[in-house]
Design a protein around this motif. Sequence first.
Motif, short mmCIF file in Angstrom:
data_model
loop_
_atom_site.label_atom_id
_atom_site.label_comp_id
_atom_site.label_asym_id
_atom_site.label_seq_id
_atom_site.Cartn_x
_atom_site.Cartn_y
_atom_site.Cartn_z
N GLY A 151 1.31 -1.07 0.18
CA GLY A 151 0.65 0.32 0.24
C GLY A 151 1.04 1.23 0.14
N GLY A 152 1.56 1.02 -1.08
CA GLY A 152 2.70 2.09 -0.90
C GLY A 152 2.25 3.14 -2.14
N ILE A 187 -0.89 2.99 6.75
CA ILE A 187 0.16 3.11 5.78
C ILE A 187 1.15 4.46 5.36
CG2 ILE A 187 -0.59 4.05 3.64
CD1 ILE A 187 -1.62 1.67 3.69
N GLY A 188 2.13 4.45 5.07
CA GLY A 188 3.39 4.93 4.70
C GLY A 188 3.86 4.77 6.21
N LEU A 224 -2.63 9.37 -0.69
CA LEU A 224 -3.19 8.25 -2.06
C LEU A 224 -4.20 7.46 -1.67
CD1 LEU A 224 0.46 8.16 -3.40
CD2 LEU A 224 -1.47 9.41 -4.69
N ALA A 225 -4.17 6.91 -0.95
CA ALA A 225 -4.47 5.70 -0.32
C ALA A 225 -6.01 5.80 -0.33
CB ALA A 225 -3.99 4.61 0.67
N ARG A 226 -6.25 7.25 0.21
CA ARG A 226 -7.74 7.64 0.32
C ARG A 226 -8.55 7.90 -0.32
NH1 ARG A 226 -11.12 11.72 0.54
NH2 ARG A 226 -9.38 13.23 -0.66
N VAL A 276 -0.90 -8.01 -8.52
CA VAL A 276 -0.21 -6.58 -8.61
C VAL A 276 1.06 -6.67 -7.78
CG1 VAL A 276 0.56 -4.14 -8.80
CG2 VAL A 276 -1.73 -5.14 -8.98
N GLY A 277 2.25 -6.56 -7.87
CA GLY A 277 4.13 -6.25 -6.96
C GLY A 277 4.24 -5.09 -6.69
N ALA A 278 3.17 -4.70 -5.21
CA ALA A 278 3.67 -2.85 -5.60
C ALA A 278 4.29 -3.21 -4.39
CB ALA A 278 2.95 -2.18 -5.40
N ASP A 279 5.41 -4.09 -3.92
CA ASP A 279 5.97 -4.87 -2.65
C ASP A 279 7.04 -4.05 -2.43
OD1 ASP A 279 6.76 -6.15 -4.53
OD2 ASP A 279 6.84 -7.90 -3.03
#
Lengths: 393, 63
Positions: free
Chosen positions: A10-11, A37-38, A104-106, A151-154
């Motif tokens: 969740g970046g 988050i963050g 961005l998460a919101r 999705v690899g967003a790790d």
Amino acid sequence: MKYDVVVVGGGPAGSVTARFAAEGGAKVLVIERRKEIGVPVLCGEGISKKIDSWGMLDGRNWISREMDGARIYSPNKTMVKLSAEKAGNETGYVIHRDLFDQELARKAMKAGAEYMMNTKAVGLIKEDGRIKGVKAMHFNEKLEIEADIVVGADGVESNVGKWAGIDTTLKPKDIESCLQYTLANVDCEDPFTDFFLGKKIAPGGYIWVFPKGKDVANVGIGVLGSLSRPGLAKKLLDDFIKSDPRLRKGQPLRVLAGAVPVSLPIKTVEDNLILVGDAARQVDPLTGGGLTHCLEVGKIAGEVIAEAVNEQNFSEEFLMRYERMWKERIGKKLERNYKVKELMLDLDDKTLDKFADSLKDYNFDEFSTKGLIKALVKKHPSLFVKLIPFVKG
Amino acid sequence: MVRHKAKVNREVCLSCGGCIAICNQDAIRMVEGKAHINDSACIGCGICINFCPVGAIGKVDAV
Ligand SMILES: Cc1cc2nc3c(=O)[nH]c(=O)nc-3n(C[C@H](O)[C@H](O)[C@H](O)COP(=O)(O)OP(=O)(O)OC[C@H]3O[C@@H](n4cnc5c(N)ncnc54)[C@H](O)[C@@H]3O)c2cc1C
Ligand code: SF4
Ligand code: SF4
């Protein structure tokens, strides 16, 4: 549990991808191993103002301070200044990365994406070699999350890519070993981001001072992995802070270690799988900046994913649209800046001083690394002959 | 024969993830928030040791 898309991480890259996939109608779940988050922040927190025109973030609470420009110091402290009025262009912000990531998460949540915190991906679900979702630990509960696209967003660790058979391992010459303090009680009156270069100061990297306020700054270092020794980043940064009159009295509010991929692009797509952001090594190999790319590339990824869901086509061939589009957008820049990174490694401190001297009164036509490289090529064409094709236009 | 293995000092590690990205034996994972090296996969090449920004990884004799 069954989703169209499960995003691991969740970046910025994960949240932007999730948002645009959800806006396009996909059922999206983001899993994040952190509990907020963050947090913790692992970043210098510098970003270009060009993000304003993309309209991806509301409000201003994620901005810590607006910059007037950047100053680059050669080993003998010759200064090259890129300022807003000189370059007639946008400069940057120093941000609060925690609030930035949360905004961005919101936005992704508002578009309909679901989030699960404290949820760590531990492997892929595969059937006959085909990726069918993600195995995860949610608190201490084992989960199997089925999805058509993973999705690899790790981030820099990039385990998802490895699980899918993509070689994401970075060579020591393609990763920066970083340390950063957020220091209070420093003297940073001028709203400029400062960069210090030199083989002794930061081999294969640089030291940065990004002021978050008049007396608070992120002061960090990157050392190229191939030139690193155990704890070298910390030692060099501590030495620098002691030697700098503006920073010497600084006291740490935060310390962080970091790793930044500075490699050439890798393969980012497989059947049922997409990599984005640091996991896809989409970082500027010269500056180590990755945030703007996460936003640009995340949007492309999300839009292509939504198309794939609409057409129920999750093949590598279909998803390659994403790879073609992101390369069109930032591929050339990544390649150019990788070449510059390699060239810079061969330069000794005297040459850097000479370059800085030749540029100290230069009128840059663009506030960017491209503007800087263009100027260098103009002043020293023989040395930068390999770069000329990359700075045309 | 491998004479050394790498080992992370959990008290020193700041969880940057760099050693995980750089290990070409895929021997390192985050375990409870800190880097952890799988002894049976580590070949003792020392790449991660040199990388660590805070010097959290050391060599131990292989048994
Ligand atoms: C010291 C340092 C300074 C930097 N300074 C700047 C700068 O000034 N400007 C700039 O533009 N860029 C900077 N960068 C680069 C920038 O931070 C990255 O490019 C950016 O964070 C990449 O975003 P991302 O979403 O790809 O990955 P990340 O922000 O790393 O997000 C990845 C997320 O995935 C989660 N995750 C990882 N594995 C799993 C798993 N198995 N299961 C569930 N979740 C998982 C992580 O917890 C994390 O939240 C810096 C980097 C470092 C290290
Ligand atoms: S490189 Fe060092 S600080 Fe970073 S995760 Fe590995 S052991 Fe921890
Ligand atoms: S010593 Fe080499 S093989 Fe062992 S964990 Fe470190 S990088 Fe991997």
